[in-house]
Write an enzyme that holds these catalytic residues in place. Structure first.
Site, PDB file in Angstrom:
ATOM      1  N   HIS B  67      -1.869   6.563  10.596  1.00 35.13           N
ATOM      2  CA  HIS B  67      -2.171   5.880   9.332  1.00 35.13           C
ATOM      3  C   HIS B  67      -1.894   6.811   8.143  1.00 35.13           C
ATOM      4  CE1 HIS B  67      -5.261   5.027   6.153  1.00 35.13           C
ATOM      5  NE2 HIS B  67      -4.692   3.835   6.230  1.00 35.13           N
ATOM      6  N   GLU B  70       1.733   6.902   7.513  1.00 31.22           N
ATOM      7  CA  GLU B  70       2.141   5.663   6.833  1.00 31.22           C
ATOM      8  C   GLU B  70       1.977   5.818   5.311  1.00 31.22           C
ATOM      9  OE1 GLU B  70      -0.145   2.422   5.065  1.00 31.22           O
ATOM     10  OE2 GLU B  70      -0.650   2.197   7.186  1.00 31.22           O
ATOM     11  N   HIS B  71       0.809   6.324   4.894  1.00 31.65           N
ATOM     12  CA  HIS B  71       0.591   6.541   3.457  1.00 31.65           C
ATOM     13  C   HIS B  71       1.633   7.494   2.883  1.00 31.65           C
ATOM     14  CE1 HIS B  71      -3.590   5.174   2.091  1.00 31.65           C
ATOM     15  NE2 HIS B  71      -3.396   4.582   3.242  1.00 31.65           N
ATOM     16  N   GLU B 142     -10.767   5.284   1.311  1.00 30.56           N
ATOM     17  CA  GLU B 142     -10.480   4.122   2.170  1.00 30.56           C
ATOM     18  C   GLU B 142     -11.474   4.102   3.346  1.00 30.56           C
ATOM     19  OE1 GLU B 142      -6.454   3.986   3.640  1.00 30.56           O
ATOM     20  OE2 GLU B 142      -6.707   1.979   4.489  1.00 30.56           O
TER      21      GLU B 142
END
Lengths: 425, 430
Positions: B67, B70-71, B142
């Site tokens: 993840h 991905e960012h 997040e």
């Protein structure tokens, strides 16, 4: 070529909107009814569509009604209650397969319309009263629906902001109503309200799909007939002088929720509404906007930070999730971005970029039937007749001066912060 | 380029496997304004233990790294890719799941340029220590946002109850602690292992010409050099058949309790048609048992044990699978007990009739038609299916072929008390 072709016809007590398109494999039927948001009726209105969708005369239990929906190739029926400016809008949606794409050629659209009419005008009732059991069950569910807002802190903090900001305005009412009203509602007074609503509300029927307009109109006319009415309009409240205030609540949360409310002093259909859209896009609407770049990318303060407009009430809401001790810094950065907007501190490229993304967003919305209905319904709520082509053209023509002018009209009203128990208040 | 026609649905799908191994699919959608494209790698949060290419020892990487990567792919030396897309009138996004990372855009103009941007930004990583550090604050927020979300905590709590060793029980974003260990070198190592075109799928759908789009993609790829790569070696620890925990209660700042009953799947190692049939059978089974037209739903709703948040779902990927049923409730223990009893009754055949099955099949077929109105659904689901060697467009024929015996078999295989588990969120003062 028009981006969408909507035909609108006056029917008995409502308007019929038909959009003929071949891009979907289903047909969509949406019934909307709108009335002013009032303290007196808000909870009854919030309950009514859920009672109506649970059963009907021909299908006197949820399992019978739902079994019939399954038989209709899983026709999807759902209801919704929403707030559009100072109005409370009830929506009943039914999406049904187009038999063209099934191995079974039995026509489905008419059956879908019949079922929608059955739910609206033929409820499971007796002697001017709904079924008691159904009403009691739905009262219980409504109570949980109201409580659920508290459990979702993003929704809760937005709700609290609106409550504080619009204290003496109907808009502060929660769309699902008030828990305290629920015990007073029963199968009789709700039925009375049901008749009142169908007698007075402004009502609209939308049909989207690969349909024959003439046929749809004659079926609708046969199934749905109501007395004529003049829609009740709410005069927009004149804003007094806005004085900035800060409200903080403490709760057992891990992340602080920052919600800031502004008065835009511009409504859907106003001359400078297009400039307001572009303004919001440059300021906070997108991931290229000033808020995202400065609060998130440059300062790593937040994962989400965005602004959105309430076009029928003239509000702009900023929302973000931050650490408790970053409150002052985040507010400062957000105010700086607003100051940059009023000072005209943004480039032509930012304007062009924003216009392109807004246009893209609108066109994409029209790729879903529900999106189409929502876009077209703006005209009903505002009592305007802006076509989508005019809308797009108006937005594209916006100049930098107009954006700065509209930015100057936007006033900060309330800063709301939901902070943790241990944090400084 | 291969052309596959689906007559009943009136759709055409174009496919080609490129020389570097990339699978490209194009589905033209007439009448739509937008083009939607996804570029997906078969790499998700569970792939945390593997052998990097050219290395002799396998590595274990910090939780949440897929993840994080991905960012970070969105940031380049000359700025942010979001900016690039919005200059071209597109909106871009990405998501990481247990088994996939997908990058996507949608746009109603400048489709070729946006497609070029999508492919290039995913294939040109740029990670620095400084930008990696900066991201830790953003992803930290997040993670904290999800910590306050009772539905997410409930969902993950249930998965953690089921799996003792399998990394599906690790939160996709990791923890603030685990991501603090991520470095740019680790990101490059994951990237080199999982972002080879032969591990990826590109799906484009919208009002496009398949020939032009395919030509553009081939041209783009032919300019980039990719060495043939050895097959990816993922490592997974042995997972027990039974659940890790039978029950977990999370106390949170909520007013209404929540309860989910989960069933850990028995040995979910199928793929292809076998998996599709088994998965659809279980989905139909759950619909028969808990759909709004079922007796069970009527009983639970009538007794005030559930409200309109009630839902049920089955998820399966290679190596893990789970069914879950539940929602908000004032009586979490009573609801759990009733749901477990209903499942056991179904294992004995309750509610599984030919009439109910026919009705549910119709419902599922209609739901599929509704779903394929959505370009997002088609692209994302098609990719998931392809990564499991299944074909999304087999859904309707396989649904039509299901028999009552198939559903009874599914009930018999899935439902087993030893693989039940319960997770609840309750108000703090209770």
């Amino acid at each position: 070529m028009a981006v969408i072709s909507e035909s609108i016809k006056d029917m008995k007590g409502y308007k019929l909107h038909v959009v003929k398109t071949e891009k979907f494999k289903t047909n969509t039927i949406v019934w909307k009814m709108k009335a002013p948001l009032t303290r007196e009726n808000v909870t009854k209105r919030a309950l009514l569509p859920y009672v109506l969708q649970s059963s009907s005369k021909a299908y006197p239990s949820t399992s019978k009604l739902r079994s019939y929906l399954d038989e209709l190739y899983g026709a999807n029926l759902f209801v919704d209650v929403s707030k559009k400016g100072e109005y409370q809008v009830l929506s009943f949606s039914l999406e049904i397969a187009n038999e063209k794409f099934l191995s079974d050629p039995e026509p489905l659209l008419k059956k879908g319309m019949q079922l929608m009419a059955e739910i609206l005008v033929n409820p499971f009732s007796d002697n001017a009263s709904f079924d008691k059991d159904t009403v009691e069950k739905e009262k219980r569910t409504l109570k949980q629906r109201i409580q659920a807002v508290y459990d979702d802190k993003m929704r809760y903090s937005n709700f609290r902001l609106v409550q504080e900001m619009c204290k003496d305005e109907p808009y502060a009412l929660h769309v699902n109503g008030e828990i305290d009203d629920i015990p007073e509602i029963d199968e009789k007074n709700l039925y009375e309200y049901y008749q009142q609503a169908f007698g007075e509300d402004e009502m609209d029927l939308f049909i989207i799909g690969d349909v024959n307009e003439e046929e749809v109109r004659s079926v609708a006319d046969e199934l749905l007939q109501f007395s004529p009415r003049t829609p009740k309009l709410v005069e927009p409240l004149a804003n007094g002088k806005v004085e900035e205030k800060t409200v903080k609540d403490q709760e057992d949360v891990k992340q602080g929720k920052l919600n800031i409310g502004y008065r835009t002093n511009v409504l859907y259909g106003d001359q400078d509404y297009y400039a307001l859209q572009v303004f919001n896009g440059i300021f906070g609407g997108f991931s290229h906007s000033k808020l995202f770049i400065n609060v998130r990318e440059k300062n790593s303060l937040a994962y989400y930070v965005a602004s959105r407009l309430e076009s029928h009430k003239g509000l702009m809401m900023v929302m973000s999730g931050i650490e408790f001790n970053n409150f002052e810094l985040a507010v400062k950065i957000i105010k700086e971005q607003m100051a940059a907007m009023t000072a005209g501190d943004f480039t032509d490229q930012e304007i062009d970029q924003t216009k392109a993304v807004i246009e893209n967003q609108l066109l994409e919305t029209l790729d879903t039937a529900r999106g189409m209905v929502e876009v077209l319904y703006h005209n009903v709520v505002s009592d305007k007749t802006v076509s989508l082509d005019e809308w797009l053209q108006g937005m594209r023509n916006t100049t930098k001066e107009e954006i700065v002018q509209v930015a100057k009209k936007v006033e900060l009203d309330t800063v709301y912060f939901l902070t943790g128990l241990g944090a400084d208040k | 380029m291969e052309k596959i026609i689906f007559e009943q649905l009136q759709e055409e799908l174009f496919y080609e496997k490129l020389d570097n191994g990339l699978d490209v699919y194009i589905l033209p959608k007439k009448g739509f304004n937008k083009t939607y494209a996804t570029f997906t790698t078969k790499y998700g949060s569970i792939d945390n233990h593997f052998l990097p290419p050219g290395k002799s020892e396998d590595v274990k990487v910090p939780d949440g790294i897929a993840h994080f990567l991905e960012h970070k792919l969105f940031e380049k030396e000359d700025g942010d890719v979001f900016q690039q897309f919005s200059k071209q009138g597109a909106s871009a996004n990405a998501f990481t799941s247990f088994t996939r990372t997908a990058y996507l855009f949608s746009s109603t103009s400048q489709v070729e340029r946006n497609l070029e941007t999508l492919i290039d930004f995913v294939q040109e990583p740029y990670f620095t220590e400084k930008t990696v550090e900066k991201e830790k604050g953003i992803i930290g927020q997040e993670i904290t946002m999800y910590d306050d979300n009772p539905d997410w905590r409930l969902y993950f709590g249930l998965i953690q109850n089921m799996y003792k060793n399998h990394p599906v029980s690790i939160d996709i974003a990791g923890t603030i602690e685990s991501i603090s260990h991520i470095t740019k070198d680790m990101l490059y190592e994951c990237y080199e292992t999982f972002y080879h075109p032969s591990n990826m799928l590109l799906f484009v759908t919208g009002p496009v010409s398949p020939e032009e789009i395919m030509g553009q993609i081939k041209e783009n790829q032919s300019k980039k050099e990719y060495k043939n790569k050895p097959e990816i070696q993922r490592k997974f620890d042995e997972e027990q058949a039974g659940v890790a925990e039978k029950k977990q209660v999370l106390k949170m700042n909520v007013q209404t309790s929540k309860c989910l009953v989960g069933i850990k799947a028995a040995n979910p190692t199928q793929s292809g048609k076998e998996m599709l049939k088994s998965e659809l059978s279980i989905n139909v089974l759950l619909d028969l048992l808990f759909g709004k037209s079922s007796e069970n739903y009527t009983e639970l709703y009538g007794a005030g044990l559930i409200d309109d948040t009630f839902s049920y779902d089955y998820s399966q990927e290679f190596g893990f699978g789970f069914a879950m049923v539940g929602g908000d409730t004032n009586e979490p223990d009573v609801l759990a007990g009733r749901l477990e009893a209903m499942l056991m009754e179904a294992k004995a055949g309750a509610g599984l009739t030919a009439e109910n099955l026919e009705r549910t099949k119709k419902k599922k077929i209609g739901a599929f038609l509704r779903a394929v109105n959505s370009p997002e659904y088609i692209a994302n689901q098609f990719t998931r299916y392809a990564f499991n060697d299944m074909d999304l467009f087999d859904v309707v024929p396989v649904l039509e072929s299901l028999t009552l015996d198939d559903i009874k078999n599914a009930a018999n295989t899935l439902i087993d008390e030893d693989r039940f588990t319960v997770c609840q969120v309750v108000p703090k003062d209770k």
